[in-house]
Design an enzyme around this catalytic site. Structure first.
Site, short mmCIF file in Angstrom:
data_model
loop_
_atom_site.label_atom_id
_atom_site.label_comp_id
_atom_site.label_asym_id
_atom_site.label_seq_id
_atom_site.Cartn_x
_atom_site.Cartn_y
_atom_site.Cartn_z
N ASP B 12 23.33 -2.37 -25.53
CA ASP B 12 23.63 -2.18 -24.33
C ASP B 12 25.25 -2.32 -23.97
OD1 ASP B 12 20.86 -2.49 -24.66
OD2 ASP B 12 20.45 -2.04 -22.51
N GLU B 43 23.27 2.98 -21.91
CA GLU B 43 22.39 3.12 -20.63
C GLU B 43 23.10 2.53 -19.57
OE1 GLU B 43 18.51 1.72 -19.90
OE2 GLU B 43 19.15 -0.68 -20.07
N ASN B 44 24.28 1.17 -19.72
CA ASN B 44 24.67 0.49 -18.73
C ASN B 44 26.21 0.75 -18.45
OD1 ASN B 44 22.44 -1.65 -19.79
ND2 ASN B 44 22.15 -0.87 -17.76
N ASP B 71 15.88 2.97 -19.78
CA ASP B 71 15.10 2.99 -18.50
C ASP B 71 16.31 3.36 -17.67
OD1 ASP B 71 15.81 0.09 -19.27
OD2 ASP B 71 15.10 -0.26 -17.30
N HIS B 72 17.47 3.12 -17.71
CA HIS B 72 18.59 3.38 -16.70
C HIS B 72 19.32 4.78 -17.06
CE1 HIS B 72 19.03 -0.19 -14.74
NE2 HIS B 72 18.77 -0.84 -15.67
N HIS B 156 13.82 0.86 -27.04
CA HIS B 156 14.38 0.16 -25.73
C HIS B 156 13.08 -0.46 -25.02
CE1 HIS B 156 17.55 -0.41 -22.71
NE2 HIS B 156 16.62 -0.18 -21.90
N HIS B 181 17.59 -3.54 -24.50
CA HIS B 181 17.24 -3.90 -23.18
C HIS B 181 17.13 -5.16 -22.65
CE1 HIS B 181 15.06 -2.97 -19.33
NE2 HIS B 181 13.97 -3.84 -19.54
N HIS B 183 19.47 -7.55 -23.38
CA HIS B 183 20.84 -7.83 -23.38
C HIS B 183 21.02 -9.07 -23.93
CE1 HIS B 183 22.20 -4.81 -19.94
NE2 HIS B 183 21.42 -4.38 -20.66
#
Ligand SMILES: [Fe+2]
Ligand SMILES: [Fe+2]
Ligand SMILES: [Fe+2]
Ligand SMILES: [Fe+2]
Ligand SMILES: [Fe+2]
Ligand SMILES: [Fe+2]
Ligand SMILES: [Fe+2]
Ligand SMILES: [Fe+2]
Lengths: 271, 271, 271, 271
Positions: B12, B43-44, B71-72, B156, B181, B183
């Protein structure tokens, strides 16, 4: 600067394979690594579910100074009444007031006092307990007022955010914070600016070819079908996951930290 | 035996610090490590929350072949309509049928086809999606029937049990499964008996002194008080977390796996 | 307009007190209320945990036409193999393809066909299943294409948001949607604009002075201490919670809906 | 026996429709029902998300004596600093020590003192707070030692098990426990053996044709697609959900309890 105390922490011990590997390997390891003090999380030692009085005694006899636990602490019913009799067996400190047992202990060693605290997170883990941040901080303060410099914390929690934040929260106040519960060792060991050694998860002591120590097929089948099944402890080689921290006994600060990860091929009992 | 394809996966990417460090470091790293194919989870990348069309384009221009998410994925509203236009940007495959975008892609390379699949777990992560085990397995089968041998999966997910079980579930069917996910990089990279390289979590590409990329003080304060606050992206050195997998292009099996973890002191944009 | 079919639905039956009260009261109730068709949720009938083949047979013999279940469906191991033998015993329809048993059934009655569908939510309830919204909608369509007009749905779920949204989702497509699982009857029964009768939760059939059918002291002690304990089925008067829906057999629309709630003082077996 | 005090409690007020309906209906209702004391949960009054200082003032001016809240308490940032200035606005009592605001208040009335306590559950609700069972019990004891007999508790929680257990836990110690948070009124109001009136959920004051006060289409779409969307407050008739409890001012025991549920067709502001 004071003496250097080397503390060895072992993550969640899973079942007979995990404990037998420890009994077999710990004596030589103590010498090789020149370890002063051993702490281990025993919440899964009884077939994966909790700990019994006998197994607690076995761990202490094997040279482990303090046994921590976590969300599986009460899985074996007979441990409830045993707790008050053994101060070196801890349950998370943030259980409600009045709960049997204790969440911290201070032991005398040749190199001075060592405090050990066990706490449990509240994100993605059951049951809901009291706030671990304030409870642990309060206990740390109490120990420090009693002159305890060397303090090791086992934070049993799931979410990486909560675990990392918890380590920073205690940075400069304790010697080390090791996470447990996920059974997977993380590669992020470090010493924070205030002198506290941290790792998000120390990993487990249990079957290497497994899902958290359980037989692979049973867990995969469960995820694929959703149907109930039993999760036997896996067989085969055992991995030992832990953390080794060197602490300055005068300041209580961590001087060095390294992950410990070893695969033991034959986990048969030492004879 | 076929050729060896070296795949580099980056976990991520968090905010500007994460992406700038990648833009700066990736070119040299490709040469040093002789990398054939790069995949990154984005995603981030947009201030910690989702990804924009522009940032997706930037990543692809920087030489990343496929961008995965999690999920983001929908945090930035404009990405919804952008998805159908860019097949190299993936969302988890187990969103309901009819959801915009795709959960897998196959790209041609000098060493043959590479398939990339993105899936999301269902334990301790929102929203509830369709079963990732069956959806991914079905897609793998489809790719293999199309002659794709080299397949990389970004799973994820939060819970270590689900992530490890997922890797075993795909063992022998794909080249590698990297978790994302949490991190936090885990230290359990390995090649399973069937030839699939796995790691529970590849870690993140973001500020090193942080809580999952966010400023430490804000997150600690949140856990201590429970009160709402904002979580700015942290500053300072950046860590890059990832996985390097060597794949036999004929069998699709992993030949070697190693974790990648590097701290970049100055994450200033390359000029 | 067709005939009016009166359907009586009973919420989660808890243990011996719940089932004995039903056996005793149902015969007279059928006459008093002029009921055509009875459905009951049996997921807690076996001491609170699941259902056995014998208890399923007992319910059907007592005049219940269809038995629905929920998250406790597999608690009693022997029910797994029994499922394929009894089409009138349902498990939630959104279990993965290939799961034993069925999530819907159509029965012939003197007033025509009645379809019953059982589905399970995904918010605050385990395990994660496939999307109930699409699965149920697809099944409803299949039944309607087969000419089934009268369709009753038991949606076993926790969150009020998911349950209410689910009812609206099916409005105009089924005769009624009754929620189950919380064991507490809600006071919001109504007929939606499209002609579908709904209630967020029908309540339970079990000990009235209890916590979801369990002895009060044990549950309160658990919440106060967090310590493990057993939760015996409570004693004393039994409450029956359910829903009565009048359906137009030609349109399948609900004509009337009323809650059913009765306290039975002596829940001793009928002799 | 003392006087009878009639307390009217209104569940979660949702947005402008909810509050306007209350402003319009409350004056006449007070007379019709001969109400002595009004309490309302205002956690969703500001467009569904929290409460502002102005809206708190409006509620108090409209004759509501005490405003309780719940998990949405801090949604509007400006309320944080306002809390210490208004003792009649409560936040759950089981926030950590040091949190701004208070979880209980005692007011003088013509018929004597009335204590109101607000607490929040810990099952399926965020964030994790301190144990509500012990915190509330302790506060009840403090109030009773101060001579307060009439005590009303708003327990803001999701799980029916926790809510029912909580009521039993306080049975005989407070006059009434009304649940809130699910926005759906339950049909289980009763007086427990010790004299405490309870209801698992009092329901909401908000748009009747809605999902918890939000527009139906938006929420259904969210559940069907999982995609992000906004959830506007619904329009149309408003339902008022609440509880009316008659309390013996000398013993503090409940003498009678009845649910309040009314649909207001035109929720336009009173002119
Ligand atoms: Fe464990
Ligand atoms: Fe654990
Ligand atoms: Fe994520
Ligand atoms: Fe992420
Ligand atoms: Fe149930
Ligand atoms: Fe259930
Ligand atoms: Fe709420
Ligand atoms: Fe609310």
């Amino acid at each position: 600067m004071g003496e250097v105390m080397r503390i060895f922490f072992l993550g969640d011990i899973v079942g007979e394979p995990g404990r037998e590997a420890i009994y077999k390997r710990l004596p030589s390891l103590r010498k090789e690594e020149d370890i002063d003090f051993v702490i281990a999380n025993g919440e899964n030692i009884a077939g994966g579910r909790g700990i019994t009085p006998k197994l607690s005694i076995d761990l202490l006899r094997a040279g482990i100074a303090v046994v921590t636990t976590g969300d599986h602490v009460w899985d074996q019913k007979e441990i409830v009444d045993y707790f008050p009799t053994e101060p070196r067996l801890l349950r998370p400190i943030n259980w409600p007031e009045g709960t049997t047992g204790s969440g911290s202990v201070v032991l005398e060693t040749a190199k001075g006092k060592v405090g050990v605290i066990n706490a449990q997170g509240r994100v993605f883990i059951q049951p809901p307990l009291e706030d671990p941040f304030t409870r642990t901080e309060r206990e740390v303060q109490r120990l420090r007022e009693d002159g305890v410099k060397v303090i090791f914390v086992d934070f049993h929690a799931e979410a990486t955010s909560e675990k990392i934040a918890f380590g920073h929260h205690l940075d400069g106040k304790v010697s080390a914070v090791a996470g447990t519960h996920t059974h997977v060792q993380t590669a992020d060991e470090r010493i924070l600016p205030g002198g506290t050694a941290v790792i998000t998860d120390a990993g487990m002591c249990g079957p290497h070819y497994s899902v958290l120590g359980r037989a692979v097929d049973s867990v995969v089948w469960r995820f694929r079908t959703g149907m109930p099944t039993r999760f036997p402890i896996a067989k085969g080689p055992v991995e030992l996951g832990g953390l080794i921290v060197d602490v300055d006994t005068e300041t209580g600060q961590a001087l060095a930290v390294k992950r410990f990860r070893e695969i033991i091929d034959e986990a048969t009992p030492a004879t």
